[in-house]
Motif scaffolding. Structure first.
Motif, mmCIF file in Angstrom:
data_model
loop_
_atom_site.group_PDB
_atom_site.id
_atom_site.type_symbol
_atom_site.label_atom_id
_atom_site.label_comp_id
_atom_site.label_asym_id
_atom_site.label_seq_id
_atom_site.Cartn_x
_atom_site.Cartn_y
_atom_site.Cartn_z
ATOM 1 N N UNK A 168 -10.610 -115.085 -59.750
ATOM 2 C CA UNK A 168 -10.239 -116.091 -58.753
ATOM 3 C C UNK A 168 -11.084 -117.346 -58.942
ATOM 4 N N UNK A 169 -10.550 -118.470 -58.442
ATOM 5 C CA UNK A 169 -11.254 -119.745 -58.560
ATOM 6 C C UNK A 169 -11.854 -120.115 -57.214
ATOM 7 N N UNK A 170 -13.175 -120.360 -57.200
ATOM 8 C CA UNK A 170 -13.907 -120.710 -55.987
ATOM 9 C C UNK A 170 -13.919 -122.226 -55.829
ATOM 10 N N UNK A 171 -13.371 -122.756 -54.718
ATOM 11 C CA UNK A 171 -13.414 -124.209 -54.504
ATOM 12 C C UNK A 171 -14.797 -124.668 -54.059
ATOM 13 N N UNK A 172 -15.286 -125.731 -54.699
ATOM 14 C CA UNK A 172 -16.602 -126.298 -54.410
ATOM 15 C C UNK A 172 -16.433 -127.794 -54.169
ATOM 16 N N UNK A 173 -17.083 -128.312 -53.144
ATOM 17 C CA UNK A 173 -17.101 -129.748 -52.892
ATOM 18 C C UNK A 173 -18.512 -130.278 -53.114
ATOM 19 N N UNK A 174 -18.674 -131.139 -54.116
ATOM 20 C CA UNK A 174 -19.947 -131.816 -54.364
ATOM 21 C C UNK A 174 -19.960 -133.072 -53.503
ATOM 22 N N UNK A 175 -21.091 -133.350 -52.880
ATOM 23 C CA UNK A 175 -21.117 -134.266 -51.744
ATOM 24 C C UNK A 175 -22.184 -135.361 -51.888
ATOM 25 N N UNK A 213 -19.930 -125.178 -49.790
ATOM 26 C CA UNK A 213 -18.906 -124.281 -50.307
ATOM 27 C C UNK A 213 -17.824 -124.104 -49.260
ATOM 28 N N UNK A 214 -16.575 -124.203 -49.688
ATOM 29 C CA UNK A 214 -15.439 -123.930 -48.829
ATOM 30 C C UNK A 214 -14.693 -122.754 -49.427
ATOM 31 N N UNK A 215 -14.817 -121.600 -48.811
ATOM 32 C CA UNK A 215 -14.333 -120.363 -49.440
ATOM 33 C C UNK A 215 -13.058 -119.900 -48.745
ATOM 34 N N UNK A 216 -12.047 -119.633 -49.542
ATOM 35 C CA UNK A 216 -10.793 -119.128 -49.002
ATOM 36 C C UNK A 216 -10.960 -117.664 -48.610
ATOM 37 N N UNK A 217 -10.383 -117.307 -47.465
ATOM 38 C CA UNK A 217 -10.437 -115.911 -47.046
ATOM 39 C C UNK A 217 -9.540 -115.064 -47.924
#
Length: 217
Positions: A168-175, A213-217
């Motif tokens: 699976x691909x983990x979404x990451x937001x660099x800020x 980190x914004x992690x999908x359930x």
């Protein structure tokens, strides 16, 4: 998907009153290292020449960068990562977004291409397939320098995905931030030194946290 702030799409086309003849460019190569985290390397056009070295006038350790010319072409590449890490620009979100609707009009014309070796940039809306962006490690957009004599900071996000061991691909937001208009070199040097001292005083991690980190359930 859980979100901690709003992400604003930049303009579909170039910022208003764009002057292509006066356009300057900066290339930012995003590196991920296990010991120091995520950093930029820069390749910056200055008066018609190119410099391939760290340039503190334009980029800081905290992944901020400066809009140092009135009309800027910004290219960002996912460059180096540890051997066990596979990453790409987000397929669900725009790779580059802003957080303030009053600032987004300084930025526009988002393009993608597969990687640094690819020669052809494609507009973001044409890079979509079935409402998902095609895989990419390279983006480009245009940024117009804000007016005024005082340094300004525009919050932006880089949206990437990192492949996990289960596929699976983990979404990451660099800020980080865009310095627009930029600071003077002297003021920037003072700011960097203050950040380094703060990191040393507090152990480093909390002062240089680069992403949520914004992690999908």
């Amino acid at each position: 998907m859980r979100r901690y702030f709003n992400q604003r799409q930049i303009k579909l086309d170039r910022p208003s009153h764009w002057n292509e003849k006066k356009e300057k460019s900066i290339k930012l190569f995003v590196n991920m290292d296990s010991d120091i985290g995520i950093t930029y390397e820069t390749e910056t056009e200055v008066t018609g020449t190119t410099a391939q070295e760290d340039q503190n006038d334009y980029v800081t350790d905290a992944l901020d960068f400066a809009i140092w010319a009135k009309y800027m072409r910004v290219e960002i590449y996912l460059n180096r990562a540890p051997a066990n890490i596979e990453w790409r620009w987000s397929r669900k979100l725009d790779a580059f977004t802003t957080k303030d609707s009053s600032r987004h009009w300084y930025y526009g014309d988002l393009h993608y291409k597969t990687d640094n070796d690819d020669k052809t940039w494609v507009k973001a809306r044409k890079w979509l397939r079935d409402d998902l962006y095609k895989e990419s490690k390279a983006i480009m957009f245009r940024a117009k320098q804000a007016g005024g004599s005082k340094p300004g900071y525009h919050a932006y996000s880089l949206n990437i995905e990192i492949k996990q061991s289960d596929g699976r691909w983990l979404p990451i937001t660099i800020d980080p931030d865009v310095r627009n208009p930029p600071t003077t070199p002297d003021l920037l040097t003072e700011t960097i030194n203050a950040m380094i001292e703060s990191r040393e005083d507090k152990g480093g991690l909390q002062e240089f946290m680069l992403f949520d980190q914004s992690i999908e359930a």
